[in-house]
Write a protein that holds these residues in place. Structure first.
Motif, PDB file in Angstrom:
ATOM      1  N   MET A   1       0.921  -1.243   0.120  1.00 23.04           N
ATOM      2  CA  MET A   1       0.130  -0.020  -0.057  1.00 23.04           C
ATOM      3  C   MET A   1       0.895   1.160  -0.119  1.00 23.04           C
ATOM      4  O   MET A   1       1.957   1.276   0.511  1.00 23.04           O
ATOM      5  CB  MET A   1      -0.869   0.005   1.108  1.00 23.04           C
ATOM      6  N   ALA A   2       0.491   2.164  -0.632  1.00 24.87           N
ATOM      7  CA  ALA A   2       1.150   3.578  -0.750  1.00 24.87           C
ATOM      8  C   ALA A   2       1.365   4.142   0.672  1.00 24.87           C
ATOM      9  O   ALA A   2       0.277   4.142   1.373  1.00 24.87           O
ATOM     10  CB  ALA A   2       0.464   4.554  -1.593  1.00 24.87           C
ATOM     11  N   SER A   3       2.345   4.570   0.993  1.00 21.23           N
ATOM     12  CA  SER A   3       2.824   4.980   2.288  1.00 21.23           C
ATOM     13  C   SER A   3       2.763   6.503   2.842  1.00 21.23           C
ATOM     14  O   SER A   3       2.836   6.981   3.964  1.00 21.23           O
ATOM     15  CB  SER A   3       4.099   4.483   2.833  1.00 21.23           C
ATOM     16  N   TYR A   4       2.551   7.199   1.855  1.00 24.22           N
ATOM     17  CA  TYR A   4       2.622   8.594   1.762  1.00 24.22           C
ATOM     18  C   TYR A   4       1.409   9.628   1.452  1.00 24.22           C
ATOM     19  O   TYR A   4       0.906   9.309   0.392  1.00 24.22           O
ATOM     20  CB  TYR A   4       3.724   9.292   1.398  1.00 24.22           C
ATOM     21  N   VAL A   5       1.044  10.741   1.916  1.00 25.30           N
ATOM     22  CA  VAL A   5       0.147  11.768   1.324  1.00 25.30           C
ATOM     23  C   VAL A   5       1.063  12.736   1.010  1.00 25.30           C
ATOM     24  O   VAL A   5       1.867  13.317   1.839  1.00 25.30           O
ATOM     25  CB  VAL A   5      -0.807  11.925   2.216  1.00 25.30           C
ATOM     26  N   LEU A   6       0.772  13.412  -0.417  1.00 24.27           N
ATOM     27  CA  LEU A   6       1.378  14.810  -0.807  1.00 24.27           C
ATOM     28  C   LEU A   6       0.307  15.765  -0.849  1.00 24.27           C
ATOM     29  O   LEU A   6      -0.612  15.650  -1.385  1.00 24.27           O
ATOM     30  CB  LEU A   6       1.935  14.330  -2.123  1.00 24.27           C
ATOM     31  N   ALA A   7       0.871  16.854  -0.180  1.00 30.91           N
ATOM     32  CA  ALA A   7       0.020  18.177   0.087  1.00 30.91           C
ATOM     33  C   ALA A   7       0.618  19.090  -0.694  1.00 30.91           C
ATOM     34  O   ALA A   7       1.783  19.410  -0.588  1.00 30.91           O
ATOM     35  CB  ALA A   7       0.079  18.424   1.547  1.00 30.91           C
ATOM     36  N   ILE A   8      -0.048  19.781  -1.603  1.00 34.36           N
ATOM     37  CA  ILE A   8       0.362  21.174  -2.366  1.00 34.36           C
ATOM     38  C   ILE A   8      -0.272  22.289  -1.551  1.00 34.36           C
ATOM     39  O   ILE A   8      -1.655  22.378  -1.621  1.00 34.36           O
ATOM     40  CB  ILE A   8      -0.155  21.093  -3.782  1.00 34.36           C
ATOM     41  N   ASP A   9       0.641  22.999  -1.205  1.00 45.23           N
ATOM     42  CA  ASP A   9       0.145  24.377  -0.655  1.00 45.23           C
ATOM     43  C   ASP A   9       0.519  25.396  -1.566  1.00 45.23           C
ATOM     44  O   ASP A   9       1.474  25.966  -1.571  1.00 45.23           O
ATOM     45  CB  ASP A   9       0.786  24.518   0.776  1.00 45.23           C
ATOM     46  N   GLN A  10      -0.549  26.049  -2.160  1.00 38.26           N
ATOM     47  CA  GLN A  10      -0.353  27.001  -3.389  1.00 38.26           C
ATOM     48  C   GLN A  10      -0.855  28.232  -2.762  1.00 38.26           C
ATOM     49  O   GLN A  10      -1.880  28.607  -2.893  1.00 38.26           O
ATOM     50  CB  GLN A  10      -0.897  26.575  -4.582  1.00 38.26           C
ATOM     51  N   GLY A  11       0.310  28.842  -2.221  1.00 37.63           N
ATOM     52  CA  GLY A  11       0.288  30.332  -1.568  1.00 37.63           C
ATOM     53  C   GLY A  11       0.398  31.507  -2.716  1.00 37.63           C
ATOM     54  O   GLY A  11       0.608  31.354  -3.697  1.00 37.63           O
ATOM     55  N   THR A  12       0.451  32.895  -1.901  1.00 40.84           N
ATOM     56  CA  THR A  12       0.481  34.019  -2.867  1.00 40.84           C
ATOM     57  C   THR A  12       1.624  34.104  -3.551  1.00 40.84           C
ATOM     58  O   THR A  12       1.848  34.722  -4.643  1.00 40.84           O
ATOM     59  CB  THR A  12      -0.001  35.178  -2.031  1.00 40.84           C
ATOM     60  N   THR A  13       2.715  33.935  -2.690  1.00 45.92           N
ATOM     61  CA  THR A  13       4.096  34.103  -3.173  1.00 45.92           C
ATOM     62  C   THR A  13       5.067  32.922  -3.491  1.00 45.92           C
ATOM     63  O   THR A  13       5.952  32.892  -4.058  1.00 45.92           O
ATOM     64  CB  THR A  13       5.001  35.005  -2.192  1.00 45.92           C
ATOM     65  N   GLY A  14       4.364  31.812  -3.184  1.00 47.17           N
ATOM     66  CA  GLY A  14       5.182  30.652  -3.801  1.00 47.17           C
ATOM     67  C   GLY A  14       4.300  29.277  -3.543  1.00 47.17           C
ATOM     68  O   GLY A  14       3.103  29.281  -2.862  1.00 47.17           O
ATOM     69  N   THR A  15       4.854  28.308  -3.921  1.00 47.73           N
ATOM     70  CA  THR A  15       4.034  27.054  -3.789  1.00 47.73           C
ATOM     71  C   THR A  15       5.111  26.008  -2.920  1.00 47.73           C
ATOM     72  O   THR A  15       6.128  25.842  -3.026  1.00 47.73           O
ATOM     73  CB  THR A  15       3.980  26.163  -5.274  1.00 47.73           C
ATOM     74  N   GLY A  70       6.631   8.469  -7.168  1.00 44.14           N
ATOM     75  CA  GLY A  70       5.349   8.628  -7.331  1.00 44.14           C
ATOM     76  C   GLY A  70       4.269   7.624  -6.794  1.00 44.14           C
ATOM     77  O   GLY A  70       3.328   8.015  -6.178  1.00 44.14           O
ATOM     78  N   SER A  71       4.552   6.528  -7.193  1.00 44.33           N
ATOM     79  CA  SER A  71       3.890   5.380  -6.691  1.00 44.33           C
ATOM     80  C   SER A  71       3.599   5.384  -5.418  1.00 44.33           C
ATOM     81  O   SER A  71       2.804   4.324  -5.159  1.00 44.33           O
ATOM     82  CB  SER A  71       4.182   4.125  -7.405  1.00 44.33           C
ATOM     83  N   ASP A  72       4.459   5.771  -4.411  1.00 44.42           N
ATOM     84  CA  ASP A  72       4.174   5.609  -3.252  1.00 44.42           C
ATOM     85  C   ASP A  72       3.490   6.507  -2.626  1.00 44.42           C
ATOM     86  O   ASP A  72       3.125   6.403  -1.317  1.00 44.42           O
ATOM     87  CB  ASP A  72       5.579   5.739  -2.291  1.00 44.42           C
ATOM     88  N   VAL A  73       2.894   7.365  -3.429  1.00 45.46           N
ATOM     89  CA  VAL A  73       1.859   8.550  -3.049  1.00 45.46           C
ATOM     90  C   VAL A  73       0.420   7.896  -2.941  1.00 45.46           C
ATOM     91  O   VAL A  73      -0.160   7.549  -3.801  1.00 45.46           O
ATOM     92  CB  VAL A  73       1.976   9.739  -3.602  1.00 45.46           C
ATOM     93  N   ALA A  74      -0.444   7.989  -1.858  1.00 46.73           N
ATOM     94  CA  ALA A  74      -1.425   7.460  -1.664  1.00 46.73           C
ATOM     95  C   ALA A  74      -2.687   8.118  -2.001  1.00 46.73           C
ATOM     96  O   ALA A  74      -3.647   7.921  -2.653  1.00 46.73           O
ATOM     97  CB  ALA A  74      -2.015   7.094  -0.139  1.00 46.73           C
ATOM     98  N   ALA A  75      -2.174   9.649  -2.053  1.00 47.75           N
ATOM     99  CA  ALA A  75      -3.306  10.813  -2.302  1.00 47.75           C
ATOM    100  C   ALA A  75      -2.716  12.199  -2.540  1.00 47.75           C
ATOM    101  O   ALA A  75      -1.629  12.521  -1.786  1.00 47.75           O
ATOM    102  CB  ALA A  75      -4.386  10.742  -1.503  1.00 47.75           C
TER     103      ALA A  75
END
Length: 492
Positions: A1-15, A70-75
């Protein structure tokens, strides 16, 4: 099973991209700034291709830093700068113009005309917001009216509108999903707050064709899967979305009514979970959707202070009293109190609950004994007083006391400020072990949708306090501080 979650925080001055494991341990955190565009005074724009480029780059670097595939990312979860308004072609996925950023003030006159025509009561009652260029509706109308051919194409269904969450999901899914979540939709001036759907009367008021709108979805569900993203394999669920401040509230595990968090950045944002029914404010606070998870919707009251860390930046850049922002704490600790000195940091007017845009900063009580250390301490106390005023208004509106006051953001790492905040509020202040609560909230929402975490109680148990500040000030001393502040703020 994939073991990690990846979060994208897209902010005003940077990502920022965060890779998180099941125990809430960050395996990687990568940030990349991108271009800010200022075509005219008061105008602020972003190139959507710059945002997408920074997203792809940070995802690639975060996977490399974490040492995973990338295949280790669950969501994948997304949180974003709110209100920023994007418009793109459905067929090509290309933007038709630069995005108009939440800070942009070009539609000030349009908002004033709508107020003069008597529309604000309807907007306030239906959306929980105020008529202000901060929000998305007048920005979208401006794009439709000032981009060649845009309105005709939008009415024909050829264009897609969205806040940045919508644009990122569109790109991540190869154009398969045109969606937003309820928290972001509640910031557009176009959604009925109680029904949580686009409101036809508001669409007509702002001149927005329904064909351009994304579908409103929950904050935690699978919206689609990755397709055609060069740094991620196809098939990863894109499964969580919330606006940045709501994501921070979720990331702080403020799941119960009454729980609140304050994010101390350049300014400060205070949100309180008020439960399953919206609370309309008479004190200048905003009512917003916090999230919808598992079929249940939570609402929040929101108040913002224009100045928090910016006051410390002024000491550094404007007065040269410190070399680095973190140095303010050591300087302030050189004195045990401010004496009679009070600093009202109204450097950009006063926001909620005062709403005095004409107010200006005020330093009162200077004498021959006043030093840089006194001013540094008064600056930190002034930040805390602004939040105290917001909190008092919020407690009165919601009718719910804060069981605890959770904090995050850069200035929350200042122990002197946090202790004084606890003393003023007369409740414990908790700073989490992990300060990246905005990205954490997006990760939680995505992980819950795919079963990475069982439920919110599992997250609550895993969430950890980094430091707790207990109120220590005697009531009579607190009353003296508050009285001194109230007198000063009247003169600002």
């Amino acid at each position: 099973m994939a073991s990690y979650v990846l979060a994208i925080d897209q902010g005003t001055t940077g990502t920022t991209v965060l890779v998180l494991d099941r125990r809430l341990s960050p395996r990687a955190r990568v940030n990349q700034e991108f271009r800010q565009i200022f075509p005219k005074p008061g105008w602020v724009e972003h190139d959507l291709e710059d945002i997408w480029g920074s997203t792809v780059s940070t995802v690639q670097r975060a996977l490399r830093e974490a040492g995973i595939r990338g295949s280790d990312v669950a969501a994948v979860g997304i949180t974003n700068q709110r209100e920023t308004t994007a418009l793109w072609e459905r067929r090509s996925s290309r933007p038709v113009a630069h995005a108009i950023v939440w800070q942009d003030r070009r539609t000030t006159d349009a908002c004033a005309q709508l107020r003069s025509a008597g529309h604000e009561p309807l907007v306030r009652e239906r959306t929980g917001l105020v008529l202000d260029p901060y929000f998305s509706a007048t920005k979208l109308r401006w794009l439709l009216d000032n981009t060649k051919g845009a309105r005709q194409k939008a009415e024909a269904g050829a264009l897609a509108f969205g806040t940045i969450d919508s644009f990122l999901v569109w790109r991540l899914t190869g154009g398969a999903a045109h969606v937003t979540d309820v928290s972001n939709a509640s910031r557009t001036l176009l959604m009925d707050l109680r029904e949580r759907r686009w409101d036809r009367e508001l669409l007509d008021l702002f001149g927005v064709p329904p064909n351009v709108l994304p579908e409103i979805r929950a904050s935690s569900e699978v919206y689609g899967t990755t397709r055609g993203v060069k740094v991620l394999p196809d098939g990863i669920p894109v499964a969580g979305m919330a606006g940045d401040q709501q994501a921070a509230l979720f990331g702080q595990a403020c799941f119960r009514p009454g729980e609140a968090k304050c994010t101390y950045g350049t300014g400060a944002f205070l949100l309180q979970n008020v439960g399953p029914e919206p609370v309309m404010s008479s004190r200048g606070l905003l009512t917003t959707v916090a999230w919808t998870v598992g079929g249940e919707t939570a609402y929040a009251l929101e108040g913002s202070s224009f100045i928090a860390g910016a006051a410390v930046q002024w000491l550094r850049d404007g007065l040269g009293l410190i070399a680095r922002a973190p140095d303010v704490e050591a300087l302030a600790k050189q004195v045990k109190s401010t004496g009679e000195l009070v600093f009202v940091p109204a450097l950009a007017g006063l926001g909620a609950p005062h709403w005095r845009p004409e107010a200006r900063g005020l330093i009162a009580g200077i004498d021959r004994g006043t030093t840089a250390a006194h001013l540094a301490r008064a600056t930190l106390e002034g930040i805390a007083f602004l939040i105290h005023d917001l909190a008092e208004a919020m407690r009165a509106e919601a009718g719910k006391p804060f069981p605890v006051f959770k904090v995050d953001g850069g200035a929350s790492q200042n122990d002197l400020l946090m202790q004084f905040q606890a003393d003023l509020l007369e409740v414990p202040v908790e700073r989490p072990r992990m300060i990246e609560t905005t990205a954490l909230g997006a990760a939680f929402l995505a992980g819950l949708a795919v079963g990475f975490w069982k439920d919110r109680e599992e997250i609550r148990r895993a969430w950890q306090v980094g430091k707790r500040f207990e109120p220590k000030m005697k009531p009579v001393e607190r009353e003296q501080h508050v009285a001194k502040w109230r007198k000063a703020v009247q003169g600002a």
